[in-house]
Scaffold this active site. Structure first.
Site, PDB file in Angstrom:
ATOM      1  CE  LYS A 176      -2.686   3.450   1.097  1.00 34.13           C
ATOM      2  NZ  LYS A 176      -2.146   4.825   1.181  1.00 34.13           N
ATOM      3  CB  CYS A 284      12.984   9.230   9.074  1.00 37.06           C
ATOM      4  SG  CYS A 284      13.466   7.736   8.182  1.00 37.06           S
TER       5      CYS A 284
END
Length: 481
Positions: A176, A284
């Site tokens: 997804k 990140c």
């Protein structure tokens, strides 16, 4: 115009409701493609298909060697289609061509090759037990259906480093991708089918956050691997607690960079700038808080600001571009809001701090921004900005620097700049981060674990750690009496 459908049971299909959404080029805001908006019904069908694929004789009876060959073929197909994949990654996500071509696509291929070699090396063990006449041994078995929810900052690379170990360990996987960047993941799914993945073993669901929520809540999904924001990760934990499904989370970061008094300042400036601004700071592990010894802070700040000002800003397709666009107008506004908060709270703006206009006005471009006189309690020092905003923070001694570097909710990555060998070896073990770099950029390699402490997530990806993330130990007792 690119059009992406759902992949269920190796068939490309429209969403059951017929709805589609669009994805845009962040360099100019123009629509570049459409993708199917999966419904709750589509999620049910996809999970059932994945379960069927997982339990199929074709997948269950496939030998480890054959599974390894399958993963190797996927890696080869990624390399064969480098030009197309890199172009999609740059078009849809905005990352400069040199990064999509030389980092994102090669890493994706490398990850599949790495885990292709692991399929024949997933070993168990025999345990000595004190019960007479008993043989006890353990094997590692796949979890079943794994939902892989990926972010928009490195769509292809992160999809690969989740999908490859999931398949290597014998799971069925449902991909997804983030709704902002579905194109390269859809291409990867197509390559999986071309490589010969059995029907149902790789599924693609596209759509917004509701699709991800439905996957997390679905009792037919055994494992969720998520990379994204800490806030969403917390919601996943809550939802997964209902059926105690296994979860892995790679979340936010606020990476400190400690520049020691003995550091080579020119090297530290270049390394920190590249480590902060790769993918326009949308990473990140990007370096964001620069703790610089007070004796070197003025030199460091002036050189950092000058170097930031010199970087070429532009569309990723321009081979001269170093700093590309942010992902969306919404995110552009978010980054600008953090810059405004830095000014309001008393940080000194050295350079940047504004949107790029002129011929780039239609895109989501923001100038690399350097602040100094940043205090530890300021918003820009505490919250993940995910953009090209750098905070310089002077310190007086190394004990202070370590304490302040660790004073964060996050613990994903950190970096140290020093020319002293003892410091290079002794200081990293005092930094609360999953990975500590010394005198270099934040790097990812399939052989080394990636993940963090605290609010940076649960578990590790890459290396043997991903094998553990996608398997469960099973014990067998045999009565020999």
């Amino acid at each position: 115009m690119h059009a992406t459908k759902l992949l269920i049971a190796n068939e490309w299909t429209d969403a059951s409701g017929g709805a589609t959404s669009t994805t845009v080029n962040p360099a100019d805001g123009e629509v570049i493609g459409t993708f199917a908006e999966a419904t709750a019904t589509d999620v049910d069908v996809a999970v059932a298909s994945a379960r069927k694929g997982f339990e199929s004789d074709e997948w269950q009876s496939m030998s480890p060697d054959a599974r390894g060959k399958l993963l190797w073929r996927i890696g080869e197909l990624i390399e064969k289609n480098t030009e197309e994949l890199a172009a999609l990654e740059t078009l849809d996500q905005g990352q400069p061509t040199f990064m999509s071509t030389n980092v994102s696509v090669p890493l994706a291929a490398q990850v599949f090759r790495y885990y292709a070699g692991y399929t024949t090396k997933i070993e168990g063990k025999v345990s000595p037990v004190s019960i007479p006449n008993q043989l006890s041994y353990q094997t590692r078995v796949p979890m079943g259906v794994a939902g892989l929810i990926t972010p928009w900052n490195f769509p292809l690379g992160i999809a690969a480093w989740k999908l490859a170990p999931a398949l290597a360990t014998g799971n069925a996987a449902i991909l997804k991708p983030a709704e902002q960047t579905p194109l390269s993941t859809a291409y990867l799914a197509r390559l999986c089918v071309e490589a010969g993945v059995p029907a149902g073993v790789v599924t693609l669901l596209t759509g917004g956050p509701d699709v991800g929520k439905a996957l997390v809540a679905h009792r037919g999904v055994d494992k969720i691997s998520f990379t994204g924001s800490t806030a969403v990760g917390q919601e996943i934990v809550k939802a997964a607690s209902r059926d105690l499904k296994r979860i892995g989370l790679e979340l936010g970061g606020k990476a400190p960079s400690i520049v020691c008094a003995d550091a080579d300042i020119d090297t530290a400036v270049v390394g920190n700038l590249q480590g902060a601004l790769f993918n326009t700071g949308q990473a990140c592990g990007a370096f964001t808080r620069f703790f610089v010894h007070r004796s070197r802070v003025d030199e460091f700040t002036s050189k950092l600001a000058a170097a930031a000002d010199s970087l070429r800003i532009g569309p990723g397709q321009d081979p001269e571009t170093v700093v590309g666009p942010l992902i969306s107008a919404e995110h552009l506004g978010r980054v600008d809001g953090y810059v405004a908060s830095g000014r309001k709270e008393g940080a000194e703006l050295v350079t940047g701090g504004e949107r790029v206009g002129g011929e780039l006005e239609k895109g989501f471009f923001y100038r690399p921004t350097v602040f100094t006189e940043v205090k530890d309690d300021m918003t820009i020092a505490r919250e993940e900005i995910f953009g090209p905003v750098l905070s310089v923070m002077p310190y007086d001694d190394i004990e202070e620097a370590v304490a302040r570097a660790n004073n964060t909710d996050y613990g994903l990555a950190a970096v140290l700049w020093t020319q002293d060998l003892k410091t290079a070896h002794n200081l990293p073990k005092r930094i609360q981060a999953g990975t500590v770099f010394v005198n270099q950029l934040p790097l990812i390699d399939p052989g080394s674990p990636w993940g963090g402490f605290g609010m940076s997530g649960w578990g590790r990806e890459m290396g043997s750690y991903s094998i553990d993330e996608f398997t469960e130990p099973r014990t067998v007792f045999i009565n020999l009496g």
